[in-house]
Structure formats: structure tokens, C-alpha cells
Scaffold this motif. Sequence first.
Motif, short mmCIF file in Angstrom:
data_model
loop_
_atom_site.label_atom_id
_atom_site.label_comp_id
_atom_site.label_asym_id
_atom_site.label_seq_id
_atom_site.Cartn_x
_atom_site.Cartn_y
_atom_site.Cartn_z
N THR A 114 66.98 149.98 103.43
CA THR A 114 66.10 149.22 102.61
C THR A 114 66.20 149.01 101.00
OG1 THR A 114 63.69 149.99 102.78
CG2 THR A 114 64.40 148.39 104.35
N LEU A 115 66.16 148.14 100.45
CA LEU A 115 65.45 147.99 99.23
C LEU A 115 65.00 147.08 98.63
CD1 LEU A 115 68.77 147.88 96.26
CD2 LEU A 115 66.83 146.30 96.43
N TYR A 116 63.72 147.92 97.86
CA TYR A 116 62.23 147.04 97.19
C TYR A 116 63.06 147.43 95.59
CZ TYR A 116 61.30 149.05 101.84
OH TYR A 116 61.22 149.42 102.99
N ALA A 117 62.95 145.98 95.32
CA ALA A 117 63.27 145.67 93.63
C ALA A 117 62.10 145.09 92.60
CB ALA A 117 63.87 145.30 93.71
N HIS A 118 62.07 145.30 91.45
CA HIS A 118 61.05 144.48 90.39
C HIS A 118 59.95 145.60 90.24
CE1 HIS A 118 64.30 142.01 89.95
NE2 HIS A 118 64.39 141.10 90.49
N LEU A 119 60.27 146.41 90.60
CA LEU A 119 58.27 147.27 91.12
C LEU A 119 58.05 147.77 89.34
CD1 LEU A 119 60.03 149.64 93.70
CD2 LEU A 119 58.56 147.47 94.15
N SER A 120 57.07 147.61 89.34
CA SER A 120 55.81 148.05 88.63
C SER A 120 55.82 149.93 88.18
CB SER A 120 54.55 147.62 88.51
OG SER A 120 54.50 147.75 89.32
N GLU A 121 56.11 150.32 89.43
CA GLU A 121 55.51 151.99 89.53
C GLU A 121 56.29 151.83 90.87
OE1 GLU A 121 51.65 153.36 89.63
OE2 GLU A 121 51.05 151.18 90.59
N THR A 122 56.60 153.03 91.05
CA THR A 122 57.45 154.26 92.66
C THR A 122 56.58 155.02 92.93
OG1 THR A 122 58.99 155.10 90.91
CG2 THR A 122 59.38 152.92 92.32
N PHE A 123 56.31 155.36 93.62
CA PHE A 123 55.81 156.82 94.39
C PHE A 123 56.47 157.18 95.31
CE2 PHE A 123 52.23 153.25 94.09
CZ PHE A 123 51.61 153.91 92.79
N GLY A 124 56.55 158.82 95.58
CA GLY A 124 57.93 159.65 95.91
C GLY A 124 58.95 159.93 95.37
N SER A 125 60.13 160.94 95.68
CA SER A 125 60.82 161.22 95.22
C SER A 125 62.10 160.96 96.40
CB SER A 125 60.22 162.13 95.08
OG SER A 125 59.62 163.34 95.33
N VAL A 126 62.81 161.30 95.77
CA VAL A 126 64.39 161.05 95.96
C VAL A 126 64.48 162.82 97.49
CG1 VAL A 126 67.09 161.65 96.39
CG2 VAL A 126 65.81 159.58 94.15
N GLY A 127 65.12 162.06 98.76
CA GLY A 127 65.12 163.26 99.14
C GLY A 127 63.60 163.36 100.37
N GLN A 128 62.59 162.18 99.92
CA GLN A 128 61.47 162.72 100.33
C GLN A 128 61.51 162.10 102.02
OE1 GLN A 128 57.50 161.41 97.72
NE2 GLN A 128 56.84 161.41 100.11
N SER A 129 61.20 162.61 102.37
CA SER A 129 60.69 161.79 104.32
C SER A 129 59.22 160.18 103.88
CB SER A 129 60.52 162.53 105.45
OG SER A 129 61.98 163.16 105.32
N VAL A 130 59.40 159.44 104.55
CA VAL A 130 57.94 158.45 104.29
C VAL A 130 58.84 157.57 105.99
CG1 VAL A 130 57.94 157.80 101.91
CG2 VAL A 130 59.98 156.49 104.06
N SER A 131 57.05 157.33 106.57
CA SER A 131 57.10 156.79 107.59
C SER A 131 56.57 155.59 107.51
CB SER A 131 55.52 156.94 108.20
OG SER A 131 55.67 158.86 108.28
N MET A 132 56.97 154.10 108.23
CA MET A 132 56.32 153.27 108.83
C MET A 132 54.72 153.20 107.28
SD MET A 132 56.10 150.20 111.33
CE MET A 132 57.87 150.04 111.27
N GLY A 133 54.78 152.40 106.77
CA GLY A 133 53.88 151.96 106.56
C GLY A 133 52.84 152.88 105.14
N THR A 134 54.16 153.85 105.13
CA THR A 134 53.77 154.92 103.29
C THR A 134 53.66 153.28 102.42
OG1 THR A 134 54.90 156.80 104.57
CG2 THR A 134 54.30 156.85 102.31
#
Length: 185
Positions: A114-134
Motif C-alpha cells: 500500500t502507498l500513502y502519499a502527500h503526508l505532512s509527516e511520517t512515523f516509523g522507519s524502513v524495515g519496521q513492522s507495523v500492525s493494522m491500525g498503527t
Amino acid sequence: MLASRSPKRIRRRSTLFAALALSATLLLSALVPQNVAPAHARPLFRMPFRCGQTWIASTRSNHNPLYAVDFNRDNDFGDAVIASAGGTISVIRNLGDESYGRYMIINHGGGWTTLYAHLSETFGSVGQSVSMGTRIGSVGNSGGSSGAHLHYEQRYNSSAVKAILGSYEVKYFDDYQPLTSHNSC
């Protein structure tokens, strides 16, 4: 009394039958792809917003890519964007005032991202696992955007596909689809 069949005639029929069987097998093997990877099941994707929030999903025939979805609601700048399914953050980039601007891609496995664009800020880092809802970012107006919104894509093998959110198939090409999130309810 039954006439007996000659051994020569029986051999000819057996040879003919074997040739037909071999021809059918060869034809079928030529028609059925041999080196095609099996399709992987689409993950259960939910809206990329908190449970209970209602957003307007917009699609249009001149969108790039064609099957992207833009999400808006009043005063949405800075609203939380959350992972629509569990996975691993594979890309975080900031293209400045161009294209997607600040964006993130989550890899869900089996060729799905999935791709999420035009964000004002991002949280997390490449390689980080995320759960639905993070929480992974905030709605913004970065890149080639003309106003705050979330540009969202579901991709299979790097190509945008028609989005399905839960059991709802997003309608293309419709400018006004109010949808309520059931992500992590």
C-alpha cells in the motif's frame, strides 16, 4: 460368432490411440502456463483512518495511477493516517514539491503493498513492522497536491489495483463516496 481381429489391426489402433493421447498431452502442456507464480490472496485491507471516522473517497478517470483513491474530509490536515493492514515499511521518501511529496509504502507480502502519499509527516522507519491500525503518518499537502488529502493505493506486484476496503469495493470513477472506517474497531 465374432470375427477375430487381426493383430496388425489391433496394433494400428493402439498406436493411433497412443499418438492421440500424446498429442493431447502436448497440446495441454503448451496451453497451460508452466512458470507462472501462483496468485497470492489479497490481504484484508481497511481504511487508513481511525475507527468510526467518515471520509470521502474520490476516484477519477484522469487520476495517476488510474486506481488511486483520494480521501478527504473537512479540516483534515494533520489527521492520523494508519496502516490499512499489517506489514513492513519498505519505503519512506520525500520528493519535496513534486509528485507524491512525502510518502510511505508498506509491504504486506505476496506481492501486495500500500502507498500513502502527500503526508505532512511520517512515523516509523524502513524495515519496521507495523500492525493494522498503527499510526504511520499525518494527512498533508506535500508534493504536487492542490490541497490536503491522502492519496492511497493498493498495489499488486508494483501495479495499482482497484481498492477493496474490508468487503467494500471502491467505485471507479465516482467523486463522492462517503465511507466510515472499521480499522481496528
